[in-house]
Design an enzyme around this catalytic site. Structure first.
Site, short mmCIF file in Angstrom:
data_model
loop_
_atom_site.label_atom_id
_atom_site.label_comp_id
_atom_site.label_asym_id
_atom_site.label_seq_id
_atom_site.Cartn_x
_atom_site.Cartn_y
_atom_site.Cartn_z
N SER A 16 0.87 -1.17 0.00
CA SER A 16 0.00 0.00 0.00
C SER A 16 0.91 1.23 0.00
CB SER A 16 -0.92 -0.08 1.23
OG SER A 16 -1.90 0.91 1.17
N HIS A 43 -2.91 -1.33 -3.15
CA HIS A 43 -4.03 -0.40 -2.93
C HIS A 43 -3.85 0.82 -3.84
CE1 HIS A 43 -4.30 -2.04 1.46
NE2 HIS A 43 -4.78 -2.90 0.58
N ASP A 136 -4.32 -4.33 6.36
CA ASP A 136 -4.67 -5.35 5.37
C ASP A 136 -3.49 -6.32 5.22
OD1 ASP A 136 -6.12 -6.63 3.41
OD2 ASP A 136 -5.59 -5.22 1.81
#
Lengths: 192, 271
Positions: A16, A43, A136
Protein backbone atom coordinates in the site's frame (compact mmCIF):
# COMPACT_ATOMS: atom_id res chain seq x y z
CA UNK A 1 -1.67 -23.76 -13.94
CA UNK A 2 -3.71 -26.16 -11.89
CA UNK A 3 -3.39 -26.14 -8.15
CA UNK A 4 -3.54 -29.92 -7.96
CA UNK A 5 -0.13 -29.78 -9.70
CA UNK A 6 2.46 -29.94 -6.89
CA UNK A 7 4.96 -27.91 -8.93
CA UNK A 8 2.59 -24.95 -9.27
CA UNK A 9 4.09 -22.00 -7.40
CA UNK A 10 2.50 -18.70 -6.61
CA UNK A 11 3.82 -15.46 -5.12
CA UNK A 12 1.36 -12.90 -3.78
CA UNK A 13 2.96 -9.53 -3.10
CA UNK A 14 0.87 -7.00 -1.21
CA UNK A 15 1.58 -3.34 -0.72
CA UNK A 16 0.00 0.00 0.00
CA UNK A 17 1.40 3.45 0.80
CA UNK A 18 5.18 3.42 0.40
CA UNK A 19 5.31 0.05 -1.37
CA UNK A 20 6.17 1.22 -4.89
CA UNK A 21 9.90 1.59 -4.38
CA UNK A 22 10.49 -1.79 -2.65
CA UNK A 23 8.14 -3.50 -5.12
CA UNK A 24 10.09 -2.12 -8.08
CA UNK A 25 13.36 -3.25 -6.48
CA UNK A 26 12.01 -6.78 -6.00
CA UNK A 27 10.58 -6.98 -9.52
CA UNK A 28 13.68 -5.57 -11.20
CA UNK A 29 15.86 -8.17 -9.44
CA UNK A 30 13.75 -11.13 -10.64
CA UNK A 31 15.44 -13.58 -13.00
CA UNK A 32 14.64 -13.08 -16.68
CA UNK A 33 12.49 -16.19 -16.71
CA UNK A 34 10.91 -17.97 -13.75
CA UNK A 35 8.36 -20.67 -12.95
CA UNK A 36 5.99 -19.05 -10.43
CA UNK A 37 2.92 -16.95 -11.11
CA UNK A 38 3.37 -13.59 -9.38
CA UNK A 39 0.29 -11.65 -8.23
CA UNK A 40 0.65 -8.03 -7.11
CA UNK A 41 -2.11 -6.62 -4.92
CA UNK A 42 -1.62 -2.89 -4.46
CA UNK A 43 -4.03 -0.40 -2.93
CA UNK A 44 -4.86 2.31 -5.44
CA UNK A 45 -7.42 5.04 -6.00
CA UNK A 46 -10.64 3.67 -7.42
CA UNK A 47 -11.89 5.60 -10.40
CA UNK A 48 -8.80 7.53 -11.40
CA UNK A 49 -7.05 6.34 -14.55
CA UNK A 50 -3.92 4.40 -13.62
CA UNK A 51 -1.17 2.97 -15.78
CA UNK A 52 0.60 1.29 -12.86
CA UNK A 53 1.03 -1.96 -14.78
CA UNK A 54 2.95 -0.07 -17.48
CA UNK A 55 5.12 1.69 -14.92
CA UNK A 56 5.93 -1.60 -13.19
CA UNK A 57 6.60 -3.25 -16.55
CA UNK A 58 9.42 -0.81 -17.17
CA UNK A 59 11.19 -2.26 -14.15
CA UNK A 60 11.18 -5.93 -15.07
CA UNK A 61 11.88 -8.15 -18.02
CA UNK A 62 8.42 -9.74 -17.83
CA UNK A 63 5.49 -7.46 -18.71
CA UNK A 64 3.00 -6.82 -15.87
CA UNK A 65 -0.61 -7.39 -16.88
CA UNK A 66 -3.97 -6.64 -15.26
CA UNK A 67 -5.93 -9.87 -15.56
CA UNK A 68 -9.54 -9.97 -16.69
CA UNK A 69 -12.17 -12.16 -15.11
CA UNK A 70 -11.58 -15.87 -15.89
CA UNK A 71 -8.13 -15.33 -17.42
CA UNK A 72 -5.88 -18.36 -16.81
CA UNK A 73 -3.16 -17.93 -14.18
CA UNK A 74 0.08 -18.78 -15.97
CA UNK A 75 3.44 -19.65 -14.50
CA UNK A 76 6.17 -17.15 -15.38
CA UNK A 77 3.76 -14.21 -15.58
CA UNK A 78 3.26 -11.15 -13.38
CA UNK A 79 -0.27 -9.93 -12.72
CA UNK A 80 -1.47 -6.71 -11.08
CA UNK A 81 -4.86 -6.79 -9.34
CA UNK A 82 -7.19 -4.45 -11.27
CA UNK A 83 -8.40 -1.28 -9.57
CA UNK A 84 -11.68 -1.45 -7.68
CA UNK A 85 -12.05 -5.27 -7.72
CA UNK A 86 -11.06 -8.00 -5.31
CA UNK A 87 -8.84 -10.57 -7.00
CA UNK A 88 -9.73 -14.22 -6.36
CA UNK A 89 -8.41 -17.55 -7.59
CA UNK A 90 -10.62 -20.41 -8.81
CA UNK A 91 -9.74 -24.05 -8.18
CA UNK A 92 -9.51 -24.58 -11.97
CA UNK A 93 -6.53 -22.20 -12.08
CA UNK A 94 -8.28 -19.12 -13.42
CA UNK A 95 -8.65 -15.65 -11.96
CA UNK A 96 -12.00 -14.44 -10.66
CA UNK A 97 -12.92 -10.85 -9.87
CA UNK A 98 -15.36 -9.68 -7.25
CA UNK A 99 -16.81 -6.17 -6.94
CA UNK A 100 -17.94 -6.42 -3.32
CA UNK A 101 -17.52 -4.51 -0.07
CA UNK A 102 -14.00 -3.17 0.65
CA UNK A 103 -12.05 -5.17 3.25
CA UNK A 104 -9.77 -3.08 5.52
CA UNK A 105 -11.08 -0.09 3.52
CA UNK A 106 -9.44 -1.63 0.46
CA UNK A 107 -10.57 -3.09 -2.85
CA UNK A 108 -8.48 -4.91 -3.95
CA UNK A 109 -7.78 -6.25 -0.48
CA UNK A 110 -4.63 -8.28 0.18
CA UNK A 111 -6.50 -10.36 2.79
CA UNK A 112 -9.15 -11.33 0.24
CA UNK A 113 -6.61 -12.52 -2.33
CA UNK A 114 -4.57 -14.45 0.26
CA UNK A 115 -7.63 -16.13 1.79
CA UNK A 116 -8.89 -16.84 -1.72
CA UNK A 117 -5.64 -18.56 -2.72
CA UNK A 118 -5.78 -20.71 0.41
CA UNK A 119 -9.41 -21.60 -0.33
CA UNK A 120 -8.44 -22.59 -3.90
CA UNK A 121 -5.83 -24.97 -2.52
CA UNK A 122 -2.68 -23.20 -3.74
CA UNK A 123 -0.02 -25.22 -1.90
CA UNK A 124 3.27 -23.66 -2.92
CA UNK A 125 2.53 -20.12 -1.86
CA UNK A 126 4.92 -17.34 -0.85
CA UNK A 127 3.58 -14.04 0.49
CA UNK A 128 5.57 -10.80 0.45
CA UNK A 129 4.04 -7.95 2.42
CA UNK A 130 5.44 -4.44 1.99
CA UNK A 131 4.92 -0.96 3.36
CA UNK A 132 1.40 0.32 4.04
CA UNK A 133 -0.71 2.44 6.35
CA UNK A 134 -3.43 -0.01 7.37
CA UNK A 135 -3.52 -3.62 8.55
CA UNK A 136 -4.67 -5.35 5.37
CA UNK A 137 -2.72 -8.58 4.87
CA UNK A 138 -2.45 -9.64 8.52
CA UNK A 139 -5.49 -11.97 8.49
CA UNK A 140 -4.57 -13.31 5.06
CA UNK A 141 -1.02 -14.16 6.15
CA UNK A 142 -2.46 -16.02 9.16
CA UNK A 143 -4.54 -18.14 6.76
CA UNK A 144 -1.55 -18.77 4.45
CA UNK A 145 0.77 -19.82 7.30
CA UNK A 146 -1.90 -22.13 8.73
CA UNK A 147 -2.17 -23.79 5.33
CA UNK A 148 1.58 -24.35 5.16
CA UNK A 149 2.63 -21.35 3.04
CA UNK A 150 5.47 -18.91 3.72
CA UNK A 151 5.39 -15.19 4.40
CA UNK A 152 8.13 -12.56 4.22
CA UNK A 153 7.30 -9.20 5.70
CA UNK A 154 9.28 -6.04 5.06
CA UNK A 155 11.02 -4.99 8.30
CA UNK A 156 8.60 -2.38 9.71
CA UNK A 157 11.50 -0.14 10.72
CA UNK A 158 12.68 -0.02 7.11
CA UNK A 159 9.21 0.58 5.64
CA UNK A 160 8.06 4.08 4.74
CA UNK A 161 4.69 3.25 6.36
CA UNK A 162 5.26 0.60 9.06
CA UNK A 163 1.60 -0.01 10.08
CA UNK A 164 0.92 -2.76 7.55
CA UNK A 165 4.05 -4.87 7.98
CA UNK A 166 3.93 -4.16 11.73
CA UNK A 167 0.30 -5.27 11.99
CA UNK A 168 1.04 -8.46 10.06
CA UNK A 169 3.99 -9.29 12.35
CA UNK A 170 2.01 -8.65 15.53
CA UNK A 171 -0.66 -11.04 14.33
CA UNK A 172 1.84 -13.54 12.90
CA UNK A 173 5.01 -13.51 15.03
CA UNK A 174 6.19 -16.69 13.31
CA UNK A 175 6.40 -14.91 9.93
CA UNK A 176 9.83 -13.68 8.78
CA UNK A 177 10.61 -9.97 8.91
CA UNK A 178 13.43 -9.15 6.50
CA UNK A 179 14.92 -6.20 4.66
CA UNK A 180 14.32 -5.91 0.93
CA UNK A 181 17.66 -7.38 -0.29
CA UNK A 182 17.06 -10.50 1.83
CA UNK A 183 13.46 -10.85 0.63
CA UNK A 184 14.74 -10.45 -2.92
CA UNK A 185 17.18 -13.35 -2.42
CA UNK A 186 14.48 -15.69 -1.07
CA UNK A 187 12.02 -14.61 -3.74
CA UNK A 188 14.46 -15.28 -6.58
CA UNK A 189 15.15 -18.77 -5.26
CA UNK A 190 11.47 -19.53 -4.73
CA UNK A 191 10.31 -18.54 -8.21
CA UNK A 192 12.79 -20.79 -10.02
CA UNK B 1 -13.88 -22.69 8.15
CA UNK B 2 -14.35 -23.33 4.45
CA UNK B 3 -17.42 -25.28 3.36
CA UNK B 4 -17.06 -28.47 1.38
CA UNK B 5 -18.45 -28.79 -2.14
CA UNK B 6 -21.22 -31.26 -1.05
CA UNK B 7 -22.28 -28.91 1.79
CA UNK B 8 -22.57 -26.02 -0.65
CA UNK B 9 -24.49 -28.13 -3.18
CA UNK B 10 -26.96 -29.27 -0.52
CA UNK B 11 -27.51 -25.68 0.59
CA UNK B 12 -27.96 -24.38 -2.97
CA UNK B 13 -30.46 -27.17 -3.67
CA UNK B 14 -32.48 -26.12 -0.65
CA UNK B 15 -32.46 -22.47 -1.80
CA UNK B 16 -33.61 -23.50 -5.27
CA UNK B 17 -36.37 -25.80 -4.06
CA UNK B 18 -37.78 -23.57 -1.32
CA UNK B 19 -37.36 -20.10 -2.77
CA UNK B 20 -36.81 -20.61 -6.50
CA UNK B 21 -33.38 -18.97 -6.79
CA UNK B 22 -30.83 -21.06 -8.69
CA UNK B 23 -27.24 -20.14 -7.85
CA UNK B 24 -25.71 -23.35 -9.21
CA UNK B 25 -24.21 -21.49 -12.20
CA UNK B 26 -22.40 -18.94 -10.02
CA UNK B 27 -18.59 -18.92 -10.01
CA UNK B 28 -17.31 -20.89 -7.06
CA UNK B 29 -14.56 -18.74 -5.49
CA UNK B 30 -16.91 -15.84 -4.95
CA UNK B 31 -19.94 -18.03 -4.14
CA UNK B 32 -18.07 -19.82 -1.36
CA UNK B 33 -16.70 -16.55 -0.06
CA UNK B 34 -20.19 -14.99 0.07
CA UNK B 35 -21.62 -18.05 1.83
CA UNK B 36 -18.85 -17.90 4.46
CA UNK B 37 -19.64 -14.21 4.92
CA UNK B 38 -23.38 -14.78 5.37
CA UNK B 39 -22.78 -17.65 7.80
CA UNK B 40 -20.47 -15.38 9.81
CA UNK B 41 -22.99 -12.54 9.84
CA UNK B 42 -25.68 -14.99 10.96
CA UNK B 43 -23.35 -16.50 13.60
CA UNK B 44 -24.07 -19.96 12.21
CA UNK B 45 -21.09 -22.28 11.89
CA UNK B 46 -22.63 -24.57 9.26
CA UNK B 47 -24.67 -24.21 6.10
CA UNK B 48 -27.03 -26.87 7.42
CA UNK B 49 -27.85 -24.68 10.41
CA UNK B 50 -28.17 -21.64 8.15
CA UNK B 51 -30.64 -23.57 5.97
CA UNK B 52 -32.73 -24.44 9.03
CA UNK B 53 -32.74 -20.79 10.15
CA UNK B 54 -33.90 -19.65 6.72
CA UNK B 55 -36.77 -22.13 6.83
CA UNK B 56 -37.92 -21.32 10.36
CA UNK B 57 -37.98 -17.52 10.04
CA UNK B 58 -40.13 -16.05 7.23
CA UNK B 59 -38.01 -12.87 7.03
CA UNK B 60 -34.69 -14.64 7.01
CA UNK B 61 -34.54 -15.45 3.30
CA UNK B 62 -34.77 -11.80 2.24
CA UNK B 63 -32.00 -11.06 4.70
CA UNK B 64 -29.94 -13.89 3.18
CA UNK B 65 -30.53 -12.65 -0.37
CA UNK B 66 -29.45 -9.11 0.52
CA UNK B 67 -26.24 -10.24 2.15
CA UNK B 68 -25.32 -13.14 -0.10
CA UNK B 69 -25.64 -11.29 -3.41
CA UNK B 70 -23.19 -8.47 -3.97
CA UNK B 71 -24.93 -5.11 -3.89
CA UNK B 72 -21.98 -2.77 -4.17
CA UNK B 73 -22.27 0.04 -6.70
CA UNK B 74 -21.30 3.66 -7.20
CA UNK B 75 -22.26 6.49 -9.56
CA UNK B 76 -20.16 6.76 -12.73
CA UNK B 77 -18.04 3.73 -11.86
CA UNK B 78 -15.24 3.71 -14.48
CA UNK B 79 -15.65 7.31 -15.67
CA UNK B 80 -13.97 6.41 -18.97
CA UNK B 81 -16.84 4.05 -19.74
CA UNK B 82 -19.36 6.87 -19.35
CA UNK B 83 -17.19 9.19 -21.42
CA UNK B 84 -17.21 6.54 -24.16
CA UNK B 85 -21.01 6.17 -23.98
CA UNK B 86 -21.40 9.91 -24.32
CA UNK B 87 -18.92 10.39 -27.15
CA UNK B 88 -19.20 7.20 -29.15
CA UNK B 89 -22.47 5.37 -28.43
CA UNK B 90 -25.07 8.10 -27.85
CA UNK B 91 -24.52 9.70 -31.29
CA UNK B 92 -25.48 6.34 -32.82
CA UNK B 93 -28.44 5.82 -30.48
CA UNK B 94 -29.65 9.25 -31.54
CA UNK B 95 -30.43 7.84 -34.99
CA UNK B 96 -33.05 5.45 -33.52
CA UNK B 97 -36.60 6.89 -33.26
CA UNK B 98 -37.15 5.30 -29.87
CA UNK B 99 -34.50 4.10 -27.45
CA UNK B 100 -35.14 1.21 -25.07
CA UNK B 101 -32.38 0.57 -22.57
CA UNK B 102 -32.05 -2.44 -20.28
CA UNK B 103 -29.78 -2.10 -17.29
CA UNK B 104 -29.45 -5.71 -16.07
CA UNK B 105 -28.20 -6.28 -12.53
CA UNK B 106 -28.78 -2.66 -11.52
CA UNK B 107 -28.23 -3.20 -7.78
CA UNK B 108 -29.44 -0.07 -5.91
CA UNK B 109 -29.58 2.02 -9.07
CA UNK B 110 -26.57 4.37 -8.86
CA UNK B 111 -25.30 3.48 -12.34
CA UNK B 112 -28.81 3.73 -13.79
CA UNK B 113 -29.18 7.30 -12.55
CA UNK B 114 -25.69 8.06 -13.87
CA UNK B 115 -26.79 6.98 -17.34
CA UNK B 116 -30.09 8.88 -17.10
CA UNK B 117 -28.11 12.05 -16.32
CA UNK B 118 -25.89 11.54 -19.37
CA UNK B 119 -28.93 10.87 -21.58
CA UNK B 120 -30.54 14.06 -20.36
CA UNK B 121 -27.39 16.06 -21.07
CA UNK B 122 -27.26 14.57 -24.57
CA UNK B 123 -30.91 15.51 -25.18
CA UNK B 124 -31.93 11.86 -25.55
CA UNK B 125 -33.77 11.17 -22.30
CA UNK B 126 -37.18 12.23 -23.61
CA UNK B 127 -36.96 9.49 -26.28
CA UNK B 128 -35.74 6.85 -23.84
CA UNK B 129 -37.33 4.30 -21.61
CA UNK B 130 -34.91 2.66 -19.19
CA UNK B 131 -35.74 -0.75 -17.71
CA UNK B 132 -33.52 -1.51 -14.75
CA UNK B 133 -33.66 -5.01 -13.32
CA UNK B 134 -32.20 -6.92 -10.42
CA UNK B 135 -33.01 -10.23 -8.77
CA UNK B 136 -33.08 -8.69 -5.32
CA UNK B 137 -36.37 -6.91 -4.36
CA UNK B 138 -34.69 -4.91 -1.58
CA UNK B 139 -32.27 -3.40 -4.12
CA UNK B 140 -35.12 -2.41 -6.40
CA UNK B 141 -36.96 -0.72 -3.57
CA UNK B 142 -33.90 1.39 -2.77
CA UNK B 143 -33.28 2.09 -6.46
CA UNK B 144 -36.88 3.24 -6.99
CA UNK B 145 -36.58 5.71 -4.12
CA UNK B 146 -33.67 7.37 -5.99
CA UNK B 147 -31.92 8.45 -2.82
CA UNK B 148 -28.20 8.51 -2.12
CA UNK B 149 -26.43 9.59 1.07
CA UNK B 150 -25.02 13.12 0.69
CA UNK B 151 -21.52 12.14 1.92
CA UNK B 152 -21.19 9.89 -1.16
CA UNK B 153 -21.87 12.79 -3.53
CA UNK B 154 -18.39 14.26 -3.36
CA UNK B 155 -16.87 11.14 -4.92
CA UNK B 156 -19.77 10.75 -7.36
CA UNK B 157 -19.39 14.34 -8.58
CA UNK B 158 -15.65 13.76 -9.01
CA UNK B 159 -16.44 10.66 -11.10
CA UNK B 160 -18.98 12.67 -13.09
CA UNK B 161 -16.31 15.30 -13.88
CA UNK B 162 -13.82 12.57 -14.84
CA UNK B 163 -16.44 11.17 -17.23
CA UNK B 164 -16.49 14.53 -18.99
CA UNK B 165 -19.47 16.06 -17.18
CA UNK B 166 -19.33 19.86 -17.06
CA UNK B 167 -22.79 20.80 -15.78
CA UNK B 168 -23.70 21.92 -12.28
CA UNK B 169 -24.41 18.52 -10.71
CA UNK B 170 -26.60 20.00 -7.96
CA UNK B 171 -29.41 20.46 -10.51
CA UNK B 172 -29.94 16.68 -10.59
CA UNK B 173 -30.92 16.21 -6.96
CA UNK B 174 -32.57 17.83 -3.98
CA UNK B 175 -30.71 17.48 -0.70
CA UNK B 176 -32.57 16.91 2.53
CA UNK B 177 -31.40 15.69 5.93
CA UNK B 178 -28.19 14.02 4.81
CA UNK B 179 -29.76 12.47 1.73
CA UNK B 180 -30.03 13.53 -1.87
CA UNK B 181 -33.05 12.50 -3.96
CA UNK B 182 -32.76 12.50 -7.74
CA UNK B 183 -35.05 14.81 -9.72
CA UNK B 184 -38.42 13.48 -10.78
CA UNK B 185 -37.56 13.92 -14.49
CA UNK B 186 -34.80 11.34 -14.07
CA UNK B 187 -36.78 8.95 -11.86
CA UNK B 188 -39.88 8.82 -14.04
CA UNK B 189 -37.90 7.62 -17.06
CA UNK B 190 -36.74 4.50 -15.24
CA UNK B 191 -38.85 1.38 -14.64
CA UNK B 192 -37.40 -0.88 -11.97
CA UNK B 193 -38.40 -4.54 -12.32
CA UNK B 194 -37.48 -7.81 -10.68
CA UNK B 195 -35.82 -10.07 -13.24
CA UNK B 196 -33.55 -13.03 -12.60
CA UNK B 197 -31.08 -13.47 -15.46
CA UNK B 198 -30.75 -17.17 -14.60
CA UNK B 199 -34.43 -18.00 -14.95
CA UNK B 200 -36.39 -15.20 -16.66
CA UNK B 201 -36.63 -14.56 -20.39
CA UNK B 202 -36.91 -11.84 -23.00
CA UNK B 203 -39.34 -9.06 -22.03
CA UNK B 204 -38.75 -6.35 -24.63
CA UNK B 205 -36.51 -5.28 -27.50
CA UNK B 206 -33.62 -2.99 -26.67
CA UNK B 207 -31.21 -0.67 -28.44
CA UNK B 208 -28.75 -0.79 -25.52
CA UNK B 209 -28.21 -3.41 -22.82
CA UNK B 210 -25.88 -2.62 -19.94
CA UNK B 211 -24.77 -5.48 -17.73
CA UNK B 212 -21.56 -4.54 -15.93
CA UNK B 213 -19.83 -6.60 -13.27
CA UNK B 214 -22.51 -9.28 -13.21
CA UNK B 215 -20.74 -11.87 -15.38
CA UNK B 216 -17.83 -11.97 -12.93
CA UNK B 217 -20.19 -13.94 -10.65
CA UNK B 218 -21.24 -16.42 -13.36
CA UNK B 219 -19.48 -19.52 -14.63
CA UNK B 220 -18.84 -19.69 -18.37
CA UNK B 221 -21.94 -21.78 -19.12
CA UNK B 222 -24.25 -19.39 -17.34
CA UNK B 223 -22.51 -16.45 -19.04
CA UNK B 224 -23.19 -18.02 -22.40
CA UNK B 225 -26.82 -18.67 -21.51
CA UNK B 226 -27.36 -15.05 -20.41
CA UNK B 227 -25.49 -13.73 -23.46
CA UNK B 228 -27.99 -15.72 -25.52
CA UNK B 229 -30.81 -13.92 -23.73
CA UNK B 230 -29.16 -10.54 -24.40
CA UNK B 231 -28.59 -11.38 -28.07
CA UNK B 232 -32.28 -12.25 -28.46
CA UNK B 233 -33.32 -9.09 -26.61
CA UNK B 234 -31.19 -6.72 -28.68
CA UNK B 235 -32.50 -4.97 -31.77
CA UNK B 236 -30.27 -5.39 -34.85
CA UNK B 237 -27.29 -3.01 -34.46
CA UNK B 238 -28.07 -2.60 -30.76
CA UNK B 239 -25.27 -2.28 -28.22
CA UNK B 240 -24.20 -4.48 -25.32
CA UNK B 241 -21.93 -3.08 -22.59
CA UNK B 242 -20.12 -5.36 -20.13
CA UNK B 243 -17.78 -4.56 -17.25
CA UNK B 244 -14.32 -3.38 -18.29
CA UNK B 245 -12.74 -6.65 -17.05
CA UNK B 246 -15.38 -8.89 -18.65
CA UNK B 247 -15.58 -10.17 -22.22
CA UNK B 248 -17.80 -12.26 -24.46
CA UNK B 249 -15.96 -15.55 -23.93
CA UNK B 250 -18.19 -17.77 -26.08
CA UNK B 251 -17.06 -17.98 -29.72
CA UNK B 252 -20.67 -18.74 -30.77
CA UNK B 253 -21.87 -15.45 -29.25
CA UNK B 254 -18.78 -13.51 -30.40
CA UNK B 255 -19.79 -14.28 -33.97
CA UNK B 256 -23.06 -12.36 -33.47
CA UNK B 257 -21.30 -9.14 -32.42
CA UNK B 258 -18.69 -6.69 -33.55
CA UNK B 259 -16.56 -4.70 -31.12
CA UNK B 260 -17.64 -1.07 -30.68
CA UNK B 261 -15.06 -0.27 -27.98
CA UNK B 262 -12.49 -2.85 -26.98
CA UNK B 263 -11.21 -1.18 -23.78
CA UNK B 264 -14.72 -0.27 -22.58
CA UNK B 265 -16.14 -3.68 -23.57
CA UNK B 266 -18.97 -2.36 -25.70
CA UNK B 267 -20.23 -4.71 -28.41
CA UNK B 268 -22.67 -4.15 -31.28
CA UNK B 269 -25.04 -6.81 -32.50
CA UNK B 270 -24.56 -7.53 -36.20
CA UNK B 271 -27.48 -6.86 -38.52
Amino acid sequence: MSFSNAAAKMVIMGGSAGSMQPMMLLLSALPATFRAAILLVVHRQRNVHSNLHEILSQHCSTPVREPEDKDPIQAGHIYLAPQNYHLLVETDGNFALEYSEPVCFSRPSIDVTLQGAVWAGVKNLLVVLLSGANTDGAAGIAAVLKAGGQAFIQLPGMAEFPAMPGGALTRNPEASARDIPEISGYLNQFVM
Amino acid sequence: MPFSIPQVHAFLNLVREKWGYDFSGYAEASLHRRLRRVAELAHTPSLEKLGKRLQSDPHAFNWFLENFTVNVTEMFRDPEFYACLRKQIFPVLETFPHINIWHAGCSTGEEVYSMAILLQESGLLSRCRIYATDLNPANLEKARAGIVATPMLKEYIQNYRLSGGVEDFTQYYTALYGNAIFQKELREKITFLQHNLVADGVFNEFQLIICRNVFIYFKRNLQEQVLGLFTESLAPLGFLALGTKESILSARIQARFEVASRPMKIYRKKY
